[in-house]
Design an enzyme around this catalytic site. Structure first.
Site, mmCIF file in Angstrom:
data_model
loop_
_atom_site.group_PDB
_atom_site.id
_atom_site.type_symbol
_atom_site.label_atom_id
_atom_site.label_comp_id
_atom_site.label_asym_id
_atom_site.label_seq_id
_atom_site.Cartn_x
_atom_site.Cartn_y
_atom_site.Cartn_z
ATOM 1 N N ARG A 124 0.901 -1.163 0.000
ATOM 2 C CA ARG A 124 0.000 0.000 0.000
ATOM 3 C C ARG A 124 0.925 1.193 0.000
ATOM 4 N NH1 ARG A 124 -2.280 4.127 -0.536
ATOM 5 N NH2 ARG A 124 -4.134 4.901 0.554
ATOM 6 N N HIS A 127 1.839 7.003 2.008
ATOM 7 C CA HIS A 127 0.757 7.988 1.935
ATOM 8 C C HIS A 127 0.438 8.521 3.323
ATOM 9 C CE1 HIS A 127 -1.449 4.487 3.405
ATOM 10 N NE2 HIS A 127 -2.437 5.297 3.739
ATOM 11 N N HIS A 129 -3.134 10.906 5.400
ATOM 12 C CA HIS A 129 -4.495 11.402 5.212
ATOM 13 C C HIS A 129 -4.970 12.178 6.420
ATOM 14 C CE1 HIS A 129 -4.809 7.505 7.178
ATOM 15 N NE2 HIS A 129 -4.393 6.920 6.072
ATOM 16 N N GLU A 133 -5.874 6.583 11.461
ATOM 17 C CA GLU A 133 -6.105 5.209 10.984
ATOM 18 C C GLU A 133 -5.809 4.194 12.080
ATOM 19 O OE1 GLU A 133 -4.238 4.242 7.204
ATOM 20 O OE2 GLU A 133 -3.459 2.354 8.004
ATOM 21 N N HIS A 172 2.820 6.909 6.225
ATOM 22 C CA HIS A 172 2.977 5.495 6.575
ATOM 23 C C HIS A 172 2.880 4.594 5.353
ATOM 24 C CE1 HIS A 172 -1.283 6.672 7.025
ATOM 25 N NE2 HIS A 172 -1.567 5.473 6.525
ATOM 26 N N GLU A 195 -10.853 6.020 1.447
ATOM 27 C CA GLU A 195 -9.524 5.442 1.274
ATOM 28 C C GLU A 195 -8.951 5.801 -0.102
ATOM 29 O OE1 GLU A 195 -7.253 3.930 2.897
ATOM 30 O OE2 GLU A 195 -6.150 2.784 1.396
ATOM 31 N N HIS A 310 -26.786 -2.938 27.110
ATOM 32 C CA HIS A 310 -25.933 -1.828 27.540
ATOM 33 C C HIS A 310 -26.050 -0.679 26.554
ATOM 34 C CE1 HIS A 310 -23.517 -3.693 24.386
ATOM 35 N NE2 HIS A 310 -22.844 -2.555 24.289
ATOM 36 N N HIS A 312 -23.568 3.172 25.318
ATOM 37 C CA HIS A 312 -22.301 3.891 25.431
ATOM 38 C C HIS A 312 -22.588 5.388 25.565
ATOM 39 C CE1 HIS A 312 -20.297 0.169 24.312
ATOM 40 N NE2 HIS A 312 -21.297 0.025 23.461
ATOM 41 N N GLU A 317 -21.038 3.514 18.141
ATOM 42 C CA GLU A 317 -20.286 2.256 18.047
ATOM 43 C C GLU A 317 -20.307 1.756 16.601
ATOM 44 O OE1 GLU A 317 -21.382 -0.739 20.890
ATOM 45 O OE2 GLU A 317 -20.869 -2.381 19.555
HETATM 46 MN MN MN Z 1 -3.484 4.977 5.542
HETATM 47 MN MN MN Z 2 -22.018 -1.733 22.509
#
Ligand code: MN
Ligand code: MN
Length: 418
Positions: A124, A127, A129, A133, A172, A195, A310, A312, A317
């Site tokens: 890859r 690059h 951004h 990441e 990276h 991407e 539950h 958050h 998420e």
């Molecule tokens: Mn990347």
């Molecule tokens: Mn959860």
């Protein structure tokens, strides 16, 4: 349509009748949600039958809770599942990539994901951004490089179960190692991140006047004759000929390596929580220091187990299902609830504060990631909350007797024991 109108049941709608014509015409724009008694009755008569059979047998079988929703599901909840299988796969010599962003899954505004394959030697391109990441290696191994904010290099080899994190703007690279390269999941802290819109070395040099590039690099024009005319993105190359130690020495030169550790051995970490129902490893910035905008929980639920009810407090998420089969009901308040089925390769999403559970519906372990755009993981367990209130208050709400209340676990179990 306002929230009150959405929550109208069929019964309430019929009670209103034709008396409120304006209200009725506004309601007609949305499907009338089924009421719970309707759905229960339909399970015992012919209302739910499908005389011409499933239109798509594979989709039908993979989505039993959409084909026949539990009677507790109700009204409109935005879809919260998107399979990577439906994403465009960008394939080049050396590997492929596919992504799920807010364009594909509109609720996923805070995080976007990429599934990538690199062959042995496949690279890859160098690059960087705007988004940070986060990554987990799912298969094989890779050599990764990164340059920190002090200009110091980081080089590491990562294998299945390892993570990495590259902050915004840090350049990276990733290269598949032998014998068969690698496959991994990338998670970006921006739902709109693409991407295919990153700053890449060969793209930049191809769009810099040749004389400027020669002057900047301090080389003659002859040296630049073979330079690529555009981005490489993914390309096949020879496997690294150096050991990791040698690669680190070469990158450091006469200087030092980065003091930051941009990788993390998640698989070697002791579970943060473990019961007979499964185990969870939480990797946020408390243990994986550089990962300051993404927190992760790697969850294993054994057959019959449930990731307990539950929510958050601090973030949406984003989920990736690594293996197994499960289902999740998301409760979106205002009498809205929806259950969707998940399997290997699916992305799921739960908005901040929306309560949910995930049940293993298969015969093998259900393994998935819970990802959050935050530096610290947070959740509220229903059981922990109910058992840390004056008991009379809870009993008045749920009409439980003392014995039932005593049976509720007194703390967060994370995975319900089996
Ligand atoms: Mn990347
Ligand atoms: Mn959860």
């Amino acid at each position: 349509m306002d929230e009150n109108a959405k929550s109208f049941t069929r019964r309430k709608f019929l009670e209103i009748g034709t008396a409120t014509v304006a209200g009725a015409s506004a309601l007609s724009a949305a499907p009338i949600p089924q009421s719970e008694p309707d759905a229960e009755r339909a399970e015992h008569d012919r209302s739910g039958t499908n005389p011409i059979g499933p239109n798509d047998a594979a989709l039908h079988d993979e989505n039993p809770d959409s084909v026949a929703p539990p009677p507790t599901d109700h009204a409109n909840v935005k879809p919260f599942k998107y399979p990577f299988e439906l994403s465009h796969k960008r394939t080049q010599e050396g590997g492929w990539a596919r992504q799920v962003t807010v364009e594909d899954l509109p609720v996923s505004t805070t995080l976007a994901g990429v599934n990538m394959r690199l062959t042995a030697g496949g690279i890859r391109e160098l690059h960087w951004h705007k988004a940070s990441e986060w990554a987990i290696m799912l298969y094989g191994s890779a050599r990764i490089t990164c340059l920190d904010q002090y200009g110091k290099p980081f080089v590491d080899d990562v294998k299945q179960g390892d993570l990495w994190f590259f902050p915004t703007g840090y350049p990276h690279s990733i290269q598949g190692l032998g014998p068969d390269g690698c496959e991994f999941i990338l998670v970006f802290d921006d739902g709109a991140f693409s991407e295919y819109d990153t700053v890449q070395l060969a793209d930049w040099t191809a769009h810099t006047p040749r004389d400027v590039l020669a002057k900047n690099l301090g080389v003659g024009a002859d040296a630049l004759q073979q330079i690529p005319t555009g981005e490489l993105y993914i390309f096949q190359a020879d496997l690294p000929r150096t050991s990791l130690e040698e690669a680190r020495r070469q990158a450091a030169g006469t200087g030092e390596l980065s003091k930051d550790n941009f990788s993390f051995r998640l698989k070697e970490m002791e579970p943060t929580h473990r019961t007979t129902g499964g185990e969870v490893r939480i990797a946020d910035s408390k243990v994986f220091q550089v990962s300051n905008s993404v927190a992760a929980a790697h969850v294993i639920v054994h057959p019959g187990g449930i990731r307990e009810m539950h929510w958050h407090q601090n973030a949406d998420e984003w989920q990736y299902y690594i293996s197994g089969k499960g289902r999740m009901t998301v409760f979106a308040a205002g009498a809205r609830a929806r259950t969707m089925d998940f399997r290997k390769g699916d992305v799921g999403y739960v908005q901040q504060t929306f309560p949910h559970y995930i049940e293993n519906t298969g015969t093998e372990d259900l393994v998935f990631l819970e990802m959050f755009k935050t530096s610290f993981y947070q959740d509220v367990s229903l059981n922990n909350w109910l058992t840390h209130l004056p008991p009379q208050l809870v009993m008045s709400h749920l009409h439980l007797d003392q014995a039932a209340l005593n049976a509720i676990p007194k703390k967060e179990t994370v995975i319900v024991p089996v």
